[in-house]
Design an enzyme around this catalytic site. Structure first.
Site, short mmCIF file in Angstrom:
data_model
loop_
_atom_site.label_atom_id
_atom_site.label_comp_id
_atom_site.label_asym_id
_atom_site.label_seq_id
_atom_site.Cartn_x
_atom_site.Cartn_y
_atom_site.Cartn_z
N PHE A 149 68.86 -8.68 -37.52
CA PHE A 149 67.61 -8.48 -36.78
C PHE A 149 67.80 -7.72 -35.48
O PHE A 149 66.86 -7.15 -34.94
CB PHE A 149 66.95 -9.84 -36.47
N SER A 226 75.90 -12.45 -39.08
CA SER A 226 76.74 -13.52 -38.53
C SER A 226 77.99 -13.73 -39.40
O SER A 226 77.99 -13.38 -40.59
CB SER A 226 75.92 -14.81 -38.46
N CYS A 281 76.10 -7.89 -30.48
CA CYS A 281 77.43 -8.36 -30.87
C CYS A 281 78.49 -7.86 -29.91
O CYS A 281 79.63 -8.28 -29.97
CB CYS A 281 77.75 -7.91 -32.29
P1 NAD Z 1 72.34 -13.28 -40.19
O1 NAD Z 1 73.72 -13.43 -40.66
O2 NAD Z 1 71.50 -14.49 -40.04
O3 NAD Z 1 71.51 -12.30 -41.16
C1 NAD Z 1 72.02 -11.04 -41.53
C2 NAD Z 1 71.46 -10.69 -42.90
O4 NAD Z 1 71.92 -11.66 -43.84
C3 NAD Z 1 69.95 -10.68 -42.96
O5 NAD Z 1 69.53 -9.55 -43.69
C4 NAD Z 1 69.61 -12.00 -43.67
O6 NAD Z 1 68.46 -11.89 -44.48
C5 NAD Z 1 70.83 -12.26 -44.53
N1 NAD Z 1 71.14 -13.69 -44.69
C6 NAD Z 1 70.95 -14.68 -43.77
N2 NAD Z 1 71.40 -15.86 -44.25
C7 NAD Z 1 71.89 -15.61 -45.49
C8 NAD Z 1 72.50 -16.42 -46.49
N3 NAD Z 1 72.69 -17.72 -46.32
N4 NAD Z 1 72.89 -15.84 -47.64
C9 NAD Z 1 72.70 -14.51 -47.84
N5 NAD Z 1 72.12 -13.71 -46.93
C10 NAD Z 1 71.72 -14.24 -45.76
O7 NAD Z 1 72.42 -12.46 -38.81
P2 NAD Z 1 71.23 -12.16 -37.80
O8 NAD Z 1 70.84 -13.43 -37.13
O9 NAD Z 1 70.21 -11.33 -38.44
O10 NAD Z 1 71.98 -11.23 -36.74
C11 NAD Z 1 72.74 -11.73 -35.66
C12 NAD Z 1 74.18 -11.83 -36.02
O11 NAD Z 1 74.68 -10.54 -36.40
C13 NAD Z 1 75.05 -12.27 -34.86
O12 NAD Z 1 76.01 -13.16 -35.34
C14 NAD Z 1 75.70 -10.97 -34.39
O13 NAD Z 1 76.93 -11.14 -33.72
C15 NAD Z 1 75.87 -10.26 -35.69
N6 NAD Z 1 76.02 -8.82 -35.51
C16 NAD Z 1 77.26 -8.31 -35.64
C17 NAD Z 1 77.46 -6.96 -35.44
C18 NAD Z 1 78.84 -6.38 -35.54
O14 NAD Z 1 78.97 -5.18 -35.40
N7 NAD Z 1 79.87 -7.15 -35.78
C19 NAD Z 1 76.38 -6.13 -35.13
C20 NAD Z 1 75.11 -6.69 -35.03
C21 NAD Z 1 74.93 -8.05 -35.22
#
Ligand code: NAD
Length: 486
Positions: A149, A226, A281
């Site tokens: 997001f 995440s 992140c």
């Molecule tokens: P999230 O992991 O909750 O969701 C990411 C994606 O995974 C979404 O499209 C969501 O629909 C899907 N998803 C969520 N739960 C799932 C599950 N149980 N099974 C399968 N798919 C699932 O992450 P978020 O809250 O959208 O974003 C924030 C996180 O992203 C933070 O942890 C941040 O550090 C990380 N992030 C990392 C980077 C990087 O470059 N390492 C960059 C941006 C964000």
């Protein structure tokens, strides 16, 4: 609702699907601004079929022809910066300035993809008398990217432009929390002349992600989100024999020394921890104070007070995330940590809606506690302080973190800065920089539990991920002089 219902985008058309819908609320006001479909396996299958049908013609174009479409797309984004930024502002909550910066970054990423014909060039060598070997980059076919997001427009641009420039066709899944801007992105690609089926968007949550990991015709999957979900995706995609690159969460350490420039360090750390309400992140998460850096901490507390929720400080993405952050702060306080700045008690400016999911900047000082700081990610405007007696000890603390996205040194001592750069266990290092994001052409990617898979997600490194090398060895005539292979 401020925006029309979000639809899937398949074969160049917005299509409605009959699945259940979820409300999309704006963190700015808590109001429902749209709804998003929770798609299922058959929607992913439709998208894959469309991508598969588009692949022969798209991969048959030269990369120079493909890059022309990306040039046009780049120009259209440039003309729509404000419109796109206002959608991002509404769906994600980040400030208009931050949203504009996000769109600008997506332009830079597209520019890199426009240069693919200059970069992804094969090699040629006469390897034996009369025998020539050459390499070429071949696309993989149908590929997919799954997005978080926090950068609804930029993160898809980490992958989409490079993947399609290399000749692949894409199935893209936005975050269900911020799906509105991807409709505008699809429109702009269509306007740029991208052939139908090259980009397909399937909205939804877990079920869509699982379908992407399982679908036999998807060859490669990138994920950003995440760490727990990155691990699930990496394991599931790899167990289905797909190529996968999954970027996870972070807890970024800043090693701060007493000789650091007081004003620069305090303002840079404040901007890093408060920008996008800490939902980056690459945000500054933890200061490891080496010796007495109290003047910097005092100045930092003053600096963060400028980030007043409202115009300067955006809200948290959801009510639930805000509650989780408050729970973390409550627990830290209960464990004896000192709250140097307590974001639970904030006053906002006149631009903050009382129903928005706001939280003020928070600084938690763990230096005098017995329990110590948890090593979990805290995705919000929460900065924590711990203590080390030496740079060596600071580095050993940083090494114990499960993550490895970014690490920074704040010092005027070049030798110490170099020591941190060489020895920190993280993929992106800052020297007197709070958000050490490598800009194009450098690649983006962390280490440890911040990334699963080989290579980085942007820059030259990503071109290898979105392609496979073909090696062509040829001989055309009988040679007078030969060697063992001729
Ligand atoms: P999230 O992991 O909750 O969701 C990411 C994606 O995974 C979404 O499209 C969501 O629909 C899907 N998803 C969520 N739960 C799932 C599950 N149980 N099974 C399968 N798919 C699932 O992450 P978020 O809250 O959208 O974003 C924030 C996180 O992203 C933070 O942890 C941040 O550090 C990380 N992030 C990392 C980077 C990087 O470059 N390492 C960059 C941006 C964000």
């Amino acid at each position: 609702m401020k925006y029309p219902e979000v639809q899937n985008y398949i074969n160049g058309q917005f299509v409605s699907c009959n699945n259940k819908r979820m409300d999309v609320d704006s963190p700015l006001t808590g109001a429902v601004i749209s709804t998003v479909p929770l798609s299922a396996y058959n929607d992913v299958d439709e998208a894959v079929k469309s991508a598969k049908a588009a692949f022969p013609a798209w991969s048959g174009m030269t990369s120079k022809m493909r890059s022309q479409i990306l040039y046009t797309y780049r120009m259209i984004v440039e003309q729509n910066v404000e419109i796109l930024a206002s959608i991002i502002h509404d769906e994600n909550g980040k400030t208009m300035d931050e949203a504009i910066a996000e769109v600008r970054k997506s332009i830079e990423l597209t520019e890199f993809a426009c240069s693919v014909p200059q970069i992804a060039v094969g090699e040629v060598l006469e390897v034996s008398v009369g025998v020539e070997c050459r390499t070429e980059y071949a696309p993989l076919g149908v590929v997919a990217c799954i997005n978080p997001f926090n950068f609804p427009h930029m993160v898809p641009h980490w992958t989409l432009p490079n993947a399609i420039a290399m000749g692949n066709c894409m199935v893209l899944k936005p975050s269900e929390l911020t799906p509105v801007s991807s409709m505008k992105m699809a429109e702009m690609f269509k306007q740029a002349g991208l052939p139908d089926g090259v980009l397909n968007i399937v909205n939804g949550a877990k079920e869509v992600v699982e379908a992407i990991c399982d679908h036999p015709d998807i060859k490669a999957v990138s994920f950003v989100g995440s760490t727990p979900v990155a691990q699930l995706v990496y394991r599931r995609a790899a167990s289905n024999l797909k190529r996968c690159l999954a970027l996870g969460g972070a807890k970024n350490h800043l090693i701060v020394l007493p000789d650091a420039n007081l004003d620069l360090s305090a303002s840079d750390i404040a901007a890093s921890m408060c920008g996008s309400a800490g939902q980056r992140c690459m945000a500054a998460s933890v200061m490891i104070a080496v010796g007495n850096v109290n003047p910097i901490i005092d100045k930092l507390c003053l600096e963060v007070s400028k980030y007043i929720p409202g115009t300067k400080m955006p809200p948290i993405i959801s009510r639930k995330s805000r509650e989780n952050l408050i729970r973390y702060i409550d627990e830290a306080e209960a464990k004896g940590a000192k709250l140097l700045v307590d974001g639970r008690k904030f006053s906002s400016d006149e631009h903050a809606d009382p129903n928005g999911y706001y939280l003020g900047p928070t600084i938690i000082d763990w230096r005098e506690t017995v329990t110590g700081m948890p090593d979990s990610e805290v995705f919000g405007p929460v900065f924590e302080i711990i203590q080390a007696g030496s740079v060596e000890e600071a580095l050993s603390i940083q090494h114990k973190s499960p993550f490895g996205n970014a690490a920074s040194a704040f010092t005027q001592n070049g030798a110490i800065a170099k020591m941190v750069a060489q020895n920190a266990s993280a993929g992106m290092i800052g020297i007197n920089i709070g958000v050490p994001v490598p800009r194009e052409p450098f690649s983006f990617g962390g280490w440890n539990a911040s990334k699963f898979g080989a290579g980085d997600i942007t820059g030259k490194s990503s071109l290898g991920f979105w392609s496979q090398l073909k090696k062509v060895t040829s001989k055309w005539a009988k040679q007078e002089i030969t060697d063992w292979m001729s």
